[in-house]
Scaffold this active site. Structure first.
Site, short mmCIF file in Angstrom:
data_model
loop_
_atom_site.label_atom_id
_atom_site.label_comp_id
_atom_site.label_asym_id
_atom_site.label_seq_id
_atom_site.Cartn_x
_atom_site.Cartn_y
_atom_site.Cartn_z
N GLU A 53 -6.69 3.53 -5.66
CA GLU A 53 -7.85 3.94 -4.86
C GLU A 53 -8.44 5.17 -5.54
O GLU A 53 -7.84 6.24 -5.54
CB GLU A 53 -7.43 4.27 -3.42
CG GLU A 53 -8.62 4.60 -2.54
CD GLU A 53 -8.25 5.27 -1.24
OE1 GLU A 53 -9.00 5.11 -0.26
OE2 GLU A 53 -7.21 5.96 -1.19
N ASP B 225 0.87 -1.18 0.00
CA ASP B 225 0.00 0.00 0.00
C ASP B 225 0.91 1.23 0.00
O ASP B 225 1.62 1.49 0.98
CB ASP B 225 -0.88 -0.02 1.25
CG ASP B 225 -2.15 0.78 1.09
OD1 ASP B 225 -2.14 1.75 0.32
OD2 ASP B 225 -3.15 0.45 1.76
N HIS C 30 -10.17 -1.17 5.23
CA HIS C 30 -9.79 -0.56 6.50
C HIS C 30 -10.45 0.81 6.72
O HIS C 30 -10.38 1.34 7.83
CB HIS C 30 -8.27 -0.38 6.55
CG HIS C 30 -7.76 0.55 5.49
ND1 HIS C 30 -7.77 0.23 4.15
CD2 HIS C 30 -7.25 1.81 5.57
CE1 HIS C 30 -7.29 1.24 3.45
NE2 HIS C 30 -6.97 2.21 4.28
N ASP C 31 -11.05 1.38 5.69
CA ASP C 31 -11.71 2.69 5.81
C ASP C 31 -13.21 2.58 6.04
O ASP C 31 -13.88 3.61 6.17
CB ASP C 31 -11.48 3.52 4.55
CG ASP C 31 -10.09 4.13 4.50
OD1 ASP C 31 -9.51 4.39 5.57
OD2 ASP C 31 -9.56 4.32 3.38
N ASP D 222 -2.62 4.64 -2.85
CA ASP D 222 -3.59 5.36 -2.04
C ASP D 222 -3.91 6.73 -2.66
O ASP D 222 -3.02 7.41 -3.18
CB ASP D 222 -3.01 5.54 -0.63
CG ASP D 222 -3.95 6.22 0.32
OD1 ASP D 222 -4.93 5.58 0.75
OD2 ASP D 222 -3.73 7.41 0.64
#
Length: 560
Positions: free
Chosen positions: A257, A98, A326-327, A200
Site C-alpha cells: 500500500e 493483509d 475498504h478505505d 499496509d
C-alpha cells in the site's frame, strides 16, 4: 513473455467482518468465508486477499494487531484458517494476508514491554521521546486520523509516536532486532502456506531522522507531516532487507500500500530487476476523488494518471489495478450515477480499469455495483476515523444533518456494510444482529438475484474475468491511449498488429462519439459490451450511449 502466476490472477479483497457470519454473532468470520468459496470459484477469482485476521482489540478494525501469530477470536481459530487455506488451495485459489508492520496495537507484547521502563530492551522498538516546553508533544506532527501524532505515557514520563490512532504505536524500523522479529513472523506464515502479503502503510516505515517539526506558518496545533513519514530516503534499504531475509526464493505475491509513490519512482519498488515487491497500490487516482469528493469524474485527468502508470511500468514492473477497497466509498457513488445509471456506470467503470496491463483487484460487493450505504444516523458509524471526523466537524459548529450528509459521501463505513447474499433478513449475512446495518438496497442488489440476471453487474464482472483470461493480449499487450482529449471517453488499445483489442468506455451520462483512424470496429468482432449492440458493419466512428462500454478485436493499429 513468461508470466508470474500473480500477473495472470484476479484478486478478490475480503473484509472478513462483513463477508459472511457463520455463528450468528453478527460478525463475519473464517468459517463464513469457507462457506462461500463456491461463489468465489464461480466468479472466477484466483487470489483471496483477507483484510487483517490477526488477534486485535479492534481499535481500527484489525489494523491494530496484538498478536501476529493468532487469529482474532471473533473470526475463529487457527484450525479454521488452516481449513480455509487448504480448501482454497484445493480449488486452485491462493490466499494473501493483509499485514500491518508499520505499527502494532498498544496491547501487543512488544509494546507492553517497551512501555514498561526506559531501560527495557524493546524500548527502542517504538518511538519514545521527551516532550517539548510546557508539556507539549515532541513535535507538531498531526496523526493521519486527526489530532496529535503523540500520546503521553505517565508511567515513564515520555511520549510515543502513532501515525494513526493512539492505540496504534509506530514501530521503529531503524532497530535491527525489530526488523528480525518481523521477518521471523512473516516466514512463519509463509511456512504455513500463505501465498503472500498485502503490506499496509508500507511507505510509512521510515521516519525522517530526528523527527523534526513541520514548518507551521499558521501556528496550528498540529500539521500534516507526510514529507517526514512517507517514502523517506532510506526506506528501500528496509524493503531490500525484508525481501532478502524473508521472501527470497519463495514464489509469493507481495502488494505494498504505497501512498506517496508516483509512476516515476514506482520501478524502484516493483521493477522486475529490483527483487522487491510484486506490485504497489498507488494513490494518485484516489486523490483525484478525495481532493474533490462531490465533483464529477475528471476523465481527462484520470486518463493521464492511469496512462502514466501503464507507460512507466511497461516491461519494467507490474501494476495493481483497482477502483475500490475498504478505505474508499463505493466507486459507483464516487464517479458513477447510481440513481439513474447504476448498472451502466458500474460496468463501464469496471471495463475501463479491468482490461489494462496489471493485476485487477475487486473489493467485495463491487461486483454487485453497490453504491454507498446510506446510514440513518451518525450513531451507526463504527470507524475510528469517522468518529474523529464527526467530532472535528461538531467542534466547527456543523449540524448533525450536515455531518451525516458529508459522511455519506466520505465515510469508510459506507463500503463496509455486510455482503448482501440474498433478500432474506440482514441480506443473508447473519442470523443475528449485524455489526453494521445491511445495505439499504440489499433486496434488489444481492448475489442470488444477480446470479439469475444475465444483464446484472455481477454477471458482467464474471464475463470480464473470463475475457481477460481468454485473451493473451490482455496480459502483456501494449497499452495505448485513444481519444486523449475527450472529456467523456476513456479508450485504449491493448496489443499490436492483427492481435489487438480496443476498449472504448463512455464515462458520462451523455452520448459521446468516438472517431478513430487505423482500424475499424465491426459487430462480428465485438467481445463484450454493457448495452445491447445491434448488428453493424465496419465503422470508423461510433456514438456510445450514456455509460456505454464496448470491447472489440481489431486489426492493425496506428491510433492517432
Amino acid at each position: 513473455m513468461q508470466s508470474r502466476w500473480w500477473q495472470q490472477a484476479v484478486v478478490y479483497q475480503i473484509y472478513p467482518r462483513s463477508f459472511m457470519d457463520s455463528d450468528g454473532d453478527g460478525i463475519g468470520d473464517l468459517p463464513g468465508i469457507l462457506a462461500r468459496l463456491d461463489y468465489l470459484q464461480w466468479l472466477g477469482v484466483d487470489v483471496l486477499w483477507l483484510c487483517p485476521i490477526f488477534r486485535s482489540p479492534n481499535d481500527d478494525n484489525g489494523y491494530d494487531i496484538s498478536d501476529y501469530c493468532a487469529i482474532m477470536a471473533e473470526f475463529g481459530t487457527m484450525d479454521d484458517f488452516d481449513r480455509l487455506l487448504a480448501d482454497a488451495h484445493r480449488r486452485g485459489m491462493r490466499v494473501i494476508l493483509d499485514l500491518v508492520i508499520n505499527h502494532t496495537s498498544d496491547e501487543h507484547p512488544w509494546f507492553i514491554e517497551s512501555r514498561s521502563s526506559r531501560e527495557n530492551p524493546k524500548r527502542d522498538w517504538y518511538f519514545w521521546r521527551d516532550g517539548g516546553d510546557r508539556g507539549s508533544p515532541p513535535n507538531n506532527w498531526e496523526s493521519i486520523f486527526r489530532g496529535p501524532a503523540w500520546t503521553y505515557d505517565a508511567a515513564t514520563g515520555q511520549w510515543y509516536l502513532h501515525l494513526f490512532t493512539r492505540r496504534q504505536p509506530d514501530l521503529n524500523w531503524d532497530n535491527a532486532a525489530l526488523r528480525a522479529a518481523v521477518s521471523d513472523m512473516m516466514r512463519w506464515w509463509l511456512d504455513k502456506g500463505v501465498d503472500g502479503f498485502r503490506i499496509d502503510a508500507i511507505t510509512h516505515l521510515k521516519k525522517a531522522p530526528g523527527l523534526p517539526d513541520m514548518p507551521n506558518p499558521q501556528g496550528l496545533a498540529q500539521v500534516p507531516a507526510y514529507p517526514f513519514h512517507m517514502n523517506v530516503d532510506g526506506i528501500l534499504d528496509y524493503i531490500d532487507e525484508l525481501c532478502t531475509t524473508t521472501l527470497a526464493g519463495r514464489d509469493v505475491m507481495t502488494v505494498g500500500e504505497a501512498n506517496g509513490i508516483g509512476p516515476g519512482g514506482a520501478e524502484e519498488w516493483v521493477g522486475a530487476t529490483r527483487g522487491r515487491l510484486s506490485m504497489v497500490l498507488q494513490f494518485e487516482h484516489w486523490h483525484l476523488w478525495s481532493n474533490a469528493p462531490r465533483a464529477p469524474l475528471d476523465v481527462r485527468t484520470l486518463k493521464r494518471i492511469l496512462g502514466r502508470w501503464q507507460t512507466a511500468l511497461r516491461g519494467r514492473g507490474w501494476n495493481a489495478l483497482y477502483l475500490e477497497n475498504h478505505d474508499l466509498p463505493r466507486v459507483v457513488s464516487r464517479w458513477g450515477e447510481p440513481q439513474r445509471w447504476r448498472v451502466q456506470s458500474a460496468t463501464a467503470l469496471a471495463t475501463m480499469y479491468f482490461l489494462m496491463e496489471g493485476t485487477p483487484f475487486i473489493y467485495q460487493g463491487q461486483e454487485l455495483g453497490l453504491p454507498n450505504a446510506e446510514f440513518a444516523s451518525l450513531d451507526e458509524f463504527q470507524d475510528t476515523y469517522a468518529h474523529n471526523r464527526i467530532a472535528e466537524m461538531r467542534a466547527k459548529g456543523l449540524t448533525d444533518d450536515a455531518i451525516l450528509d458529508e459522511m455519506r459521501h466520505t465515510g469508510r463505513d459506507t463500503s463496509r456494510t455486510p455482503m448482501p447474499w440474498d433478500d432474506g433478513p440482514h441480506a443473508g449475512f447473519t442470523a443475528g444482529r449485524p455489526w453494521l446495518p445491511a445495505h439499504q438496497d440489499f433486496r434488489d442488489l444481492n448475489v442470488v438475484r444477480q446470479q439469475g440476471d444475465r444483464h446484472s453487474v455481477l454477471n458482467y464482472y464474471r464475463a470480464l474475468i473470463e475475457l481477460r483470461k481468454r485473451e493473451p493480449v490482455l496480459l502483456h499487450g501494449r497499452y495505448r491511449t485513444l481519444a486523449g482529449r475527450s472529456t467523456k471517453l476513456y479508450a485504449y488499445t491493448r496489443g499490436d498488429g492483427d492481435d489487438a483489442i480496443a476498449v472504448i468506455c463512455n464515462l458520462s451520462g451523455e452520448p459521446a462519439t468516438y472517431r478513430h483512424a487505423g482500424f475499424t470496429l465491426d459487430r462480428t468482432r465485438l467481445l463484450l459490451a454493457n448495452h445491447d449492440v445491434p448488428p453493424h458493419g465496419p465503422l470508423t466512428a461510433l456514438t456510445l450511449r450514456a455509460w456505454e462500454a464496448r470491447v472489440y478485436r481489431i486489426g492493425t493499429t496506428s491510433p492517432a
